[in-house]
Design a protein around this motif. Structure first.
Motif, PDB file in Angstrom:
ATOM      1  N   UNK A 149     -21.356 -13.514  14.500  1.00 17.61           N
ATOM      2  CA  UNK A 149     -21.085 -14.389  13.876  1.00 17.61           C
ATOM      3  C   UNK A 149     -20.050 -15.250  13.761  1.00 17.61           C
ATOM      4  N   UNK A 150     -20.242 -16.544  13.821  1.00 17.25           N
ATOM      5  CA  UNK A 150     -19.550 -17.614  14.272  1.00 17.25           C
ATOM      6  C   UNK A 150     -18.000 -17.845  13.262  1.00 17.25           C
ATOM      7  N   UNK A 151     -18.589 -17.274  11.684  1.00 17.65           N
ATOM      8  CA  UNK A 151     -17.502 -16.943  10.979  1.00 17.65           C
ATOM      9  C   UNK A 151     -17.821 -16.322   9.385  1.00 17.65           C
ATOM     10  N   UNK A 152     -17.157 -15.811   9.114  1.00 15.70           N
ATOM     11  CA  UNK A 152     -17.521 -14.838   7.400  1.00 15.70           C
ATOM     12  C   UNK A 152     -17.194 -15.530   6.301  1.00 15.70           C
ATOM     13  N   UNK A 153     -17.290 -17.098   6.316  1.00 14.73           N
ATOM     14  CA  UNK A 153     -16.270 -17.439   5.826  1.00 14.73           C
ATOM     15  C   UNK A 153     -17.511 -17.051   4.340  1.00 14.73           C
ATOM     16  N   UNK A 154     -16.994 -16.650   2.884  1.00 11.57           N
ATOM     17  CA  UNK A 154     -18.584 -16.812   1.783  1.00 11.57           C
ATOM     18  C   UNK A 154     -18.592 -17.950   1.382  1.00 11.57           C
ATOM     19  N   UNK A 155     -17.713 -18.840   1.080  1.00 13.77           N
ATOM     20  CA  UNK A 155     -17.894 -19.823   0.563  1.00 13.77           C
ATOM     21  C   UNK A 155     -17.977 -21.381   1.249  1.00 13.77           C
ATOM     22  N   UNK A 156     -17.882 -22.316   1.116  1.00 13.33           N
ATOM     23  CA  UNK A 156     -17.292 -23.521   1.940  1.00 13.33           C
ATOM     24  C   UNK A 156     -17.063 -24.680   0.786  1.00 13.33           C
ATOM     25  N   UNK A 157     -16.440 -25.349   1.035  1.00 11.26           N
ATOM     26  CA  UNK A 157     -16.467 -26.677   0.140  1.00 11.26           C
ATOM     27  C   UNK A 157     -17.260 -27.930   0.102  1.00 11.26           C
ATOM     28  N   UNK A 158     -18.228 -28.287  -0.533  1.00  7.29           N
ATOM     29  CA  UNK A 158     -19.215 -28.986  -0.601  1.00  7.29           C
ATOM     30  C   UNK A 158     -18.761 -30.138  -1.710  1.00  7.29           C
ATOM     31  N   UNK A 183     -17.301 -10.961  14.485  1.00  5.03           N
ATOM     32  CA  UNK A 183     -16.939 -12.375  14.235  1.00  5.03           C
ATOM     33  C   UNK A 183     -15.711 -12.837  15.072  1.00  5.03           C
ATOM     34  N   UNK A 184     -16.069 -14.657  15.856  1.00  2.39           N
ATOM     35  CA  UNK A 184     -15.457 -15.613  16.420  1.00  2.39           C
ATOM     36  C   UNK A 184     -14.531 -16.151  15.625  1.00  2.39           C
ATOM     37  N   UNK A 185     -14.776 -16.631  14.644  1.00  2.00           N
ATOM     38  CA  UNK A 185     -14.339 -17.518  13.481  1.00  2.00           C
ATOM     39  C   UNK A 185     -13.097 -17.189  12.749  1.00  2.00           C
ATOM     40  N   UNK A 186     -12.142 -17.693  12.937  1.00  5.87           N
ATOM     41  CA  UNK A 186     -11.382 -17.989  11.742  1.00  5.87           C
ATOM     42  C   UNK A 186     -11.050 -16.589  10.496  1.00  5.87           C
TER      43      UNK A 186
END
Length: 337
Positions: A149-158, A183-186
């Motif tokens: 997975x590029x990252x595992x952030x469950x949410x992102x700002x929109x 997971x690769x991302x922060x």
């Protein structure tokens, strides 16, 4: 005075919530970074755009951002895949064409189908991801494909608020397979390692707005961090943060980069103190409590001052003010949580 930026040869900067919110830069961010002496390295968990597209967006907003200054989780995911599977392996891409391009750039081939079975699956954010894409990833992972997975952030700002991030889509595949991806991302190390290599830094500072990605990522690789309360993480989040998510510095804005490190360093002072009362922490004001430091408001100064004491306590979950100045600060905290 030695400015915080002058103490670090590179700033590893998050984007969403740190430098911009939606289509607009965070107030003052462009001017502050223009005055910074450090190398600027833009580090993003968002795998939906190419580094060149991210850099162009930053330049459009007024930031100095050469293409090579941007490091993305799609690049880190591709590099991680290249370490896990042989050259020429087939990779099922769940994400944008920008992610697919990074995978192909490291000598792997890409597909959008689980038939025939691919060697690996890579999953990054795309607003167009749907059930069919999740299903293809599920079939491939169940068949034994390596999963990144590029990252595992469950949410992102929109512009409309927090929406589902890549981690929400990753969770769907995990629920359907019983597996967990690399997971690769922060906050994992691959993206942070890429940023350190790109910046060629010996004394970097991570700057971000999220405890669970930016700050935890800094702690994963053992480098100091600055949390700016301009994005996702709130005062409450900081007060009750676990050891893996605790920043070195904290501020209300990026302007502290141009101040002495004492203006943002998390450390006890005689301006504010706390005492335990059962499950409650009582905040009290002390000498010069209402003045803040170097342009920072009193509420931020108080937070930095008491965090070491609060973090050392177990079983507390509430903060109350013990005097008028402290009560005013606590009200500010509640408004920002």
């Amino acid at each position: 005075m030695t400015r915080l930026t002058d103490r670090h040869d590179a700033l590893l900067l998050d984007l969403d919530g740190t430098l911009y919110r939606g289509p607009d830069p965070v107030d003052g961010a462009v001017d502050v970074l223009r005055e910074c002496s450090s190398t600027l390295c833009y580090v993003t968990n968002n795998a939906s755009r190419t580094p060149a597209a991210v850099a162009e967006h930053l330049r459009d907003l007024g930031f100095h951002a050469p293409d090579e200054s941007v490091v993305t989780s799609s690049q880190a995911a591709a590099r991680l895949l290249a370490e896990l599977v042989p050259a020429g392996s087939s990779v099922l891409v769940v994400g944008t064409e920008a992610l697919a391009a990074e995978v192909e750039a490291v000598g792997l081939t890409t597909t959008r189908s689980a038939d025939p079975a691919p060697d690996a699956v890579v999953q990054g954010h795309s607003p167009d991801t749907g059930w069919a894409d999740i299903a293809e990833a599920t079939y491939a992972v169940r068949a034994g494909a390596v999963w990144v997975a590029a990252n595992a952030d469950t949410s992102l700002p929109t512009p409309r608020g927090l929406g589902p991030g890549n981690g929400a889509m990753v969770a769907a595949v995990a629920a359907a397979t019983g597996m967990r991806p690399r997971v690769a991302g922060k906050p994992e190390a691959p993206l942070m390692a890429d940023a350190l290599a790109r910046s060629e830094s010996s004394s970097p500072l991570v700057v971000g707005d999220r405890l669970d990605t930016d700050i935890a990522g800094a702690n994963t690789v053992g480098i100091p961090s600055l949390l700016v309360l301009t994005g996702v993480s709130t005062v409450d989040d900081v007060l009750w943060a676990g050891p893996e998510c605790r920043p070195t510095h904290l501020a209300s804005s990026l302007a502290v980069l141009l101040e002495d490190e004492s203006a943002s360093l998390i450390a006890a002072t005689d301006r504010w103190s706390v005492a335990r009362d059962g499950a409650t922490v009582r905040l009290s004001s002390g000498t010069d409590a209402g003045h803040g430091t170097a342009g920072e408001p009193a509420w931020a100064d108080a937070l930095r001052s008491i965090l070491p004491a609060v973090w050392a306590l177990d079983g507390v979950d509430t903060v109350e003010g013990a005097d008028d100045a402290a009560r005013a600060v606590v009200e500010e905290w509640r408004a920002r949580s």
